[in-house]
Design a protein around this motif. Structure first.
Motif, short mmCIF file in Angstrom:
data_model
loop_
_atom_site.label_atom_id
_atom_site.label_comp_id
_atom_site.label_asym_id
_atom_site.label_seq_id
_atom_site.Cartn_x
_atom_site.Cartn_y
_atom_site.Cartn_z
N ALA A 140 -13.16 -2.62 18.24
CA ALA A 140 -13.05 -1.15 18.32
C ALA A 140 -12.82 -0.79 19.78
O ALA A 140 -13.18 -1.55 20.68
CB ALA A 140 -14.31 -0.49 17.82
N LYS A 179 -8.78 3.67 12.62
CA LYS A 179 -9.96 2.81 12.41
C LYS A 179 -10.16 1.83 13.54
O LYS A 179 -10.74 0.76 13.39
CB LYS A 179 -9.84 2.04 11.08
N ARG A 180 -9.63 2.14 14.71
CA ARG A 180 -9.81 1.27 15.86
C ARG A 180 -10.19 2.07 17.10
O ARG A 180 -11.10 1.70 17.82
CB ARG A 180 -8.53 0.48 16.13
N PHE A 206 -17.55 2.44 11.21
CA PHE A 206 -16.63 3.23 12.02
C PHE A 206 -16.95 4.70 11.75
O PHE A 206 -16.97 5.15 10.60
CB PHE A 206 -15.19 2.91 11.64
N ASP A 208 -16.97 8.75 11.22
CA ASP A 208 -15.97 9.71 10.76
C ASP A 208 -15.39 10.38 11.99
O ASP A 208 -16.14 10.83 12.86
CB ASP A 208 -16.63 10.80 9.90
#
Ligand code: SF4
Ligand code: SF4
Length: 322
Positions: A140, A179-180, A206, A208
């Motif tokens: 991430a 999502k990263r 992850f 929101d």
């Protein structure tokens, strides 16, 4: 191995959630994340681009957990240009080995000069060329502060260095952001927001995020204006005419309606105070346009309208999730 019990992690998660105005469900998720960070299941690499280092300083002022605990027991900070014990070639080798091994969360502070690349170098290499493979291998990426999230002050109009946000840098290198990438704007980023975001990531949850701004909704859902203690003055059209006056600070240039973050809830310096409570207008430090445009100065007088589009009907965000 860390020396904290499960009960202590639950207490830390509860304190962190309380400091951020979050509910019990989030407290447990944060406790789980802090525990995973302490077990060093997720390591953290921190790169500084074009920045004043204010976000690093802010991070070192975290108080839930305290900075010593965060740095020595919670977060395995494998690389940080100013905090790491190692220097020079050894530090660059540590960075390179960590990138090869993967399984890390990358924090980027500051903007990245894509045009005048030598404006920011690490270990003799331009950040613009060093960064893409590190971004690509990250589990991430957290853009800490407004310069990393949106370009901020380094990307101010004129922008001779081609300063860009982390998102622009990832898109240019063909690295997917969904999502990263998590944007945590603020000038600086609030320390608890950053620690909590790292805890979410470590817990493989992850957070929101806003679909456009990529900011975690738990911390950036509402505008400062939404929860401002001076909002009753705004409703009555009672405006302060000079600093120190009672009243809404809108006519002194307050950008609270345009700055989405939870300052009124968690304040700064361990909940001691924050801009508006100290009588200073919000300068919109989490806004995407902060400091970038000539018509977005830090302070204004005799405000009639906001330089950046503002719709009164957008004032209240969705209801809080607890
Ligand atoms: S304009 Fe500023 S001072 Fe007035 S209510 Fe909104 S955030 Fe508070
Ligand atoms: S009140 Fe406004 S300027 Fe002050 S820290 Fe919060 S968002 Fe930034």
């Amino acid at each position: 191995m860390h020396g904290h019990s499960r009960r202590e992690f639950l207490q830390m998660g509860a304190s962190l959630a309380a400091a951020l105005g979050l509910g019990q469900k989030q407290a447990i998720a944060l406790a789980d994340g802090l525990e995973r960070l302490a077990e060093q299941k997720t390591r953290v690499l921190w790169l500084q681009g074009m920045s004043c280092s204010g976000c690093s300083v802010s991070f070192l002022n975290t108080d839930t957990p305290d900075p010593v605990e965060v740095l020595t027991e919670m977060i395995s900070l494998v690389f940080h240009q100013t905090i790491s014990a190692t220097q020079g070639t050894q530090a660059m080798e540590t960075l390179s080995k960590a990138v090869d091994e993967g399984n890390y969360c990358l924090v980027v502070e500051g903007a990245i000069p894509l045009t005048m690349q030598n404006a920011c170098t690490i270990g003799g290499k331009p950040l613009a060329t060093l960064l893409p493979p590190i971004l690509r291998n990250a589990q991430a990426v957290v853009a800490a502060g407004t310069c990393a999230a949106f370009g901020g002050i380094p990307a101010a109009e004129g922008n001779a260095t081609g300063a860009a946000s982390v998102k622009e840098c990832m898109e240019k290198a063909g690295i997917p952001v969904a999502k990263r990438l998590i944007n945590c704007p603020g000038c600086p980023v609030h320390p608890q927001t950053l620690v909590a975001t790292l805890a979410y990531v470590a817990n493989k949850r992850f957070p929101d995020v806003d679909p456009v701004l990529l900011t975690p909704t738990a911390f950036y859902r509402h505008s400062v204006h939404d929860e401002c203690p001076r909002f009753h003055y705004w409703e009555k059209h009672e405006f302060a005419e000079k600093f120190g006056d009672e009243g809404c600070l809108f006519k002194l240039g307050c950008l609270g309606p345009l700055s989405h973050t939870n300052c009124p809830r968690r304040q700064w310096n361990s909940g001691v105070n924050w801009c508006i409570r100290a009588g200073a207008p919000c300068i919109g430090c989490t806004n995407e346009q902060f400091a970038k445009k000539k018509d977005f100065p830090f302070y204004r007088k005799g405000e009639q309208y906001h330089a950046v589009e503002y719709q009164e009907q957008d004032r209240k965000g969705p209801k809080d999730e607890t």
